[in-house]
Design a protein around this motif. Structure first.
Motif, PDB file in Angstrom:
ATOM      1  N   ILE A 290       0.679  -1.390  -0.375  1.00  0.00           N
ATOM      2  CA  ILE A 290       0.311   0.216   0.301  1.00  0.00           C
ATOM      3  C   ILE A 290       0.776   1.262  -0.154  1.00  0.00           C
ATOM      4  O   ILE A 290       0.210   2.261  -0.562  1.00  0.00           O
ATOM      5  CB  ILE A 290      -1.096   0.112   0.843  1.00  0.00           C
ATOM      6  CG1 ILE A 290      -2.449  -1.135   1.031  1.00  0.00           C
ATOM      7  CG2 ILE A 290      -1.345   0.998   1.430  1.00  0.00           C
ATOM      8  CD1 ILE A 290      -3.137  -1.220   2.015  1.00  0.00           C
ATOM      9  N   ALA A 291       2.166   1.236   0.294  1.00  0.00           N
ATOM     10  CA  ALA A 291       2.849   2.090   0.550  1.00  0.00           C
ATOM     11  C   ALA A 291       3.247   2.503  -0.389  1.00  0.00           C
ATOM     12  O   ALA A 291       3.446   3.945  -1.117  1.00  0.00           O
ATOM     13  CB  ALA A 291       3.694   1.963   2.257  1.00  0.00           C
ATOM     14  N   LEU A 292       3.756   1.294  -1.077  1.00  0.00           N
ATOM     15  CA  LEU A 292       4.955   1.664  -2.584  1.00  0.00           C
ATOM     16  C   LEU A 292       3.278   2.199  -3.655  1.00  0.00           C
ATOM     17  O   LEU A 292       3.749   2.995  -4.451  1.00  0.00           O
ATOM     18  CB  LEU A 292       5.531   0.373  -2.887  1.00  0.00           C
ATOM     19  CG  LEU A 292       5.957   0.223  -2.353  1.00  0.00           C
ATOM     20  CD1 LEU A 292       6.545  -1.294  -2.555  1.00  0.00           C
ATOM     21  CD2 LEU A 292       7.806   0.771  -2.342  1.00  0.00           C
ATOM     22  N   THR A 295       2.979   5.518  -3.212  1.00  0.00           N
ATOM     23  CA  THR A 295       4.154   6.505  -3.592  1.00  0.00           C
ATOM     24  C   THR A 295       4.299   6.950  -5.125  1.00  0.00           C
ATOM     25  O   THR A 295       3.962   7.844  -5.157  1.00  0.00           O
ATOM     26  CB  THR A 295       5.435   5.683  -3.508  1.00  0.00           C
ATOM     27  OG1 THR A 295       5.311   6.004  -1.700  1.00  0.00           O
ATOM     28  CG2 THR A 295       6.533   6.291  -3.365  1.00  0.00           C
ATOM     29  N   TYR A 296       4.209   5.517  -5.705  1.00  0.00           N
ATOM     30  CA  TYR A 296       3.435   5.731  -7.683  1.00  0.00           C
ATOM     31  C   TYR A 296       2.532   6.412  -7.759  1.00  0.00           C
ATOM     32  O   TYR A 296       2.470   7.036  -8.635  1.00  0.00           O
ATOM     33  CB  TYR A 296       3.238   3.819  -7.711  1.00  0.00           C
ATOM     34  CG  TYR A 296       3.034   4.116  -9.022  1.00  0.00           C
ATOM     35  CD1 TYR A 296       4.396   4.051 -10.373  1.00  0.00           C
ATOM     36  CD2 TYR A 296       1.847   3.408  -9.306  1.00  0.00           C
ATOM     37  CE1 TYR A 296       4.326   3.672 -11.264  1.00  0.00           C
ATOM     38  CE2 TYR A 296       1.811   3.386 -10.903  1.00  0.00           C
ATOM     39  CZ  TYR A 296       2.957   4.010 -11.635  1.00  0.00           C
ATOM     40  OH  TYR A 296       2.596   3.578 -12.878  1.00  0.00           O
ATOM     41  N   LYS A 297       1.289   6.580  -7.072  1.00  0.00           N
ATOM     42  CA  LYS A 297       0.638   7.154  -6.608  1.00  0.00           C
ATOM     43  C   LYS A 297       0.836   7.957  -7.259  1.00  0.00           C
ATOM     44  O   LYS A 297       0.134   9.277  -8.293  1.00  0.00           O
ATOM     45  CB  LYS A 297      -0.676   6.236  -6.029  1.00  0.00           C
ATOM     46  CG  LYS A 297      -1.850   7.890  -6.462  1.00  0.00           C
ATOM     47  CD  LYS A 297      -2.465   7.721  -5.187  1.00  0.00           C
ATOM     48  CE  LYS A 297      -4.262   8.681  -5.546  1.00  0.00           C
ATOM     49  NZ  LYS A 297      -5.159   8.192  -4.215  1.00  0.00           N
ATOM     50  N   LEU A 300       2.930   9.251 -10.301  1.00  0.00           N
ATOM     51  CA  LEU A 300       2.257   8.716 -11.584  1.00  0.00           C
ATOM     52  C   LEU A 300       0.643  10.688 -11.804  1.00  0.00           C
ATOM     53  O   LEU A 300       0.971  10.859 -12.463  1.00  0.00           O
ATOM     54  CB  LEU A 300       1.165   7.844 -11.842  1.00  0.00           C
ATOM     55  CG  LEU A 300       0.714   7.691 -12.772  1.00  0.00           C
ATOM     56  CD1 LEU A 300       1.423   7.806 -14.133  1.00  0.00           C
ATOM     57  CD2 LEU A 300       0.167   6.816 -12.555  1.00  0.00           C
ATOM     58  N   VAL A 301       1.160  10.627 -10.517  1.00  0.00           N
ATOM     59  CA  VAL A 301       0.353  12.326 -10.439  1.00  0.00           C
ATOM     60  C   VAL A 301       0.662  13.236 -10.510  1.00  0.00           C
ATOM     61  O   VAL A 301       0.398  13.719 -11.123  1.00  0.00           O
ATOM     62  CB  VAL A 301      -0.579  12.132  -8.969  1.00  0.00           C
ATOM     63  CG1 VAL A 301      -1.707  13.925  -8.918  1.00  0.00           C
ATOM     64  CG2 VAL A 301      -2.068  11.217  -9.324  1.00  0.00           C
ATOM     65  N   ALA A 302       1.821  13.259  -9.870  1.00  0.00           N
ATOM     66  CA  ALA A 302       2.762  14.505  -9.675  1.00  0.00           C
ATOM     67  C   ALA A 302       3.176  14.087 -11.559  1.00  0.00           C
ATOM     68  O   ALA A 302       3.513  15.983 -12.046  1.00  0.00           O
ATOM     69  CB  ALA A 302       4.231  14.176  -9.384  1.00  0.00           C
ATOM     70  N   SER A 303       3.472  13.478 -12.031  1.00  0.00           N
ATOM     71  CA  SER A 303       4.397  13.796 -13.463  1.00  0.00           C
ATOM     72  C   SER A 303       3.179  13.293 -14.835  1.00  0.00           C
ATOM     73  O   SER A 303       3.141  14.779 -15.721  1.00  0.00           O
ATOM     74  CB  SER A 303       4.720  11.643 -13.809  1.00  0.00           C
ATOM     75  OG  SER A 303       5.191  11.761 -15.359  1.00  0.00           O
ATOM     76  N   THR A 304       2.214  13.435 -13.947  1.00  0.00           N
ATOM     77  CA  THR A 304       0.125  13.838 -15.230  1.00  0.00           C
ATOM     78  C   THR A 304       0.454  15.180 -15.209  1.00  0.00           C
ATOM     79  O   THR A 304       0.270  15.505 -16.027  1.00  0.00           O
ATOM     80  CB  THR A 304      -0.253  12.561 -14.923  1.00  0.00           C
ATOM     81  OG1 THR A 304      -0.364  11.298 -14.793  1.00  0.00           O
ATOM     82  CG2 THR A 304      -1.290  13.209 -15.491  1.00  0.00           C
ATOM     83  N   GLU A 305       0.357  15.762 -13.912  1.00  0.00           N
ATOM     84  CA  GLU A 305       0.149  16.946 -13.512  1.00  0.00           C
ATOM     85  C   GLU A 305       0.971  17.875 -14.620  1.00  0.00           C
ATOM     86  O   GLU A 305       1.003  18.656 -15.140  1.00  0.00           O
ATOM     87  CB  GLU A 305       0.159  17.245 -12.260  1.00  0.00           C
ATOM     88  CG  GLU A 305      -0.762  16.545 -11.140  1.00  0.00           C
ATOM     89  CD  GLU A 305      -1.063  17.165 -10.187  1.00  0.00           C
ATOM     90  OE1 GLU A 305      -0.206  17.361  -9.414  1.00  0.00           O
ATOM     91  OE2 GLU A 305      -2.285  16.345  -9.287  1.00  0.00           O
TER      92      GLU A 305
END
Length: 378
Positions: A290-292, A295-297, A300-305
């Protein structure tokens, strides 16, 4: 007349020899009177002095009987009453007393040299599932109401003598059977009744193993109720189960059951420990995943933004400047591709609207400056 008087006088004079005896008798009667008087005075002193005084010792009660009837009970202090035969003083021990009751067979020897059980003579208990067990108990009780205790139970004439509790009286019935009667016998019989009743309602497995504490508590409650119903002035403090076990001939079978139960408990505990360990590991793995994922979420959100922001910025510039922005993006893309190929590249001139980019494949390795200098010297 004078002659008769002289005769009588002469006869009287001849009785002088009895005068000493009469005097001795008079003295004896006088002495007996004084002795009787002294006895009466002594008896009065006895009645009205310390003969009727008594003090109550610690953990004792004194019952006062007047012509066999209880008139008072004292638990402490000093008191005076007319002594015996008017009043009688009975001492009763009120401290905690212990009574041992065993359901243990007598030691008998059969022909094969092993101890055996003889029905009708040996003590044993029958459980609710038709199993035989033996037990040993200790009952702790105390006298709460000394007068009630003395009146309702067949206590000895003097329950306490020289500071010692007297045992129950022995008797022989009409057919020659010997026994005892008294408070200890009464309590022992009541307790045996309680144990027999509770044992007959219980299973052997509960009695010997899992429910032994509950079994002992039931016996104590049943016994306390019987004593309370008897209203004999006794209070039960505690009932202790010292030992309980099956007959000798079946002991091995019961031991095998016990061993199996212990093995089962051990395996069950090991399984529970393994279950807890697996659960903890699983929870740790779940938490890590869940932690990983979180973090990935976030990445990914930061990269997408970031891509969204870059796209919007480029789109705005494209709308503002048109083909020049497109050419700049195209050139940057070719530059990135060429940089990744790490090859020599040549950009040729355009022919109309077409341009060519050529790469030199498998180029000769570049010579270092030292190698080039050495070749020149040669």
């Amino acid at each position: 007349m004078s002659d008769n008087k002289s005769v009588i006088s002469g006869e009287f004079d001849r009785t002088d020899r009895y005068e000493a005896g009469l005097k001795s008798l008079a003295n004896s009667l006088r002495a007996a009177f004084f002795i009787l008087l002294l006895g009466i005075i002594g008896t009065l002193i006895y009645f009205f002095s310390g003969a009727g005084y008594f003090s109550v010792e610690p953990q004792q009660s004194v019952i006062v009987l007047r012509f066999g009837k209880v008139i008072a009970t004292h638990d402490s202090g000093g008191h005076w009453y007319l002594p015996f035969p008017v009043n009688q003083f009975i001492r009763v021990q009120t401290s905690q007393q212990l009574l041992n009751v065993d359901f243990v067979p007598a030691t008998l020897t059969s022909g094969d040299g092993e101890n055996s059980l003889e029905p009708g003579r040996d003590s044993y208990l029958l459980t609710g599932d038709a199993n035989i067990v033996h037990s040993s108990w200790t009952v702790a009780y105390r006298v709460e109401n000394a007068a009630r205790y003395y009146e309702t139970l067949l206590t000895p004439a003097n329950p306490v003598e020289n500071g010692k509790i007297m045992p129950d009286d022995e008797f022989t019935d009409s057919v020659g059977m010997k026994g005892t009667r008294g408070p200890q016998t009464f309590l022992r019989n009541l307790f045996r009744q309680a144990v027999i009743d509770v044992t007959a309602e219980s299973l052997v497995n509960d009695i010997l193993y899992a429910g032994q504490s509950a079994y002992s508590e039931k016996v104590q409650n049943r016994f306390a109720k019987l004593v309370n119903d008897a209203n004999c002035g006794i209070k039960i403090d505690n009932v202790g189960l010292n030992r309980i076990y099956p007959p000798r001939r079946t002991k091995e079978a019961f031991d095998a059951v016990t061993a199996a139960g212990n093995t089962r408990s051990q395996l069950y505990n090991e399984a529970e420990a393994y279950k807890v360990e697996v659960e903890n590991d699983t929870k740790a793995s779940v938490a890590e995943i869940i932690a990983l994922a979180e973090t990935y979420k976030k990445q990914l959100v930061a990269s997408t933004e970031a891509r969204e922001f870059y796209f919007k910025e480029i789109f705005a510039k494209h709308r503002a400047y048109g083909p020049s922005v497109t050419m700049a993006l195209y050139t940057a893309a070719l530059t990135d591709v060429a940089a990744k190929l790490n090859q020599d590249k040549f950009i040729l001139g355009s022919q109309g609207e077409k341009k060519q980019i050529r790469f030199k494949l498998n180029p000769e390795p570049k010579k270092s400056a030292d190698n080039k200098r050495g070749q020149e010297e040669k």
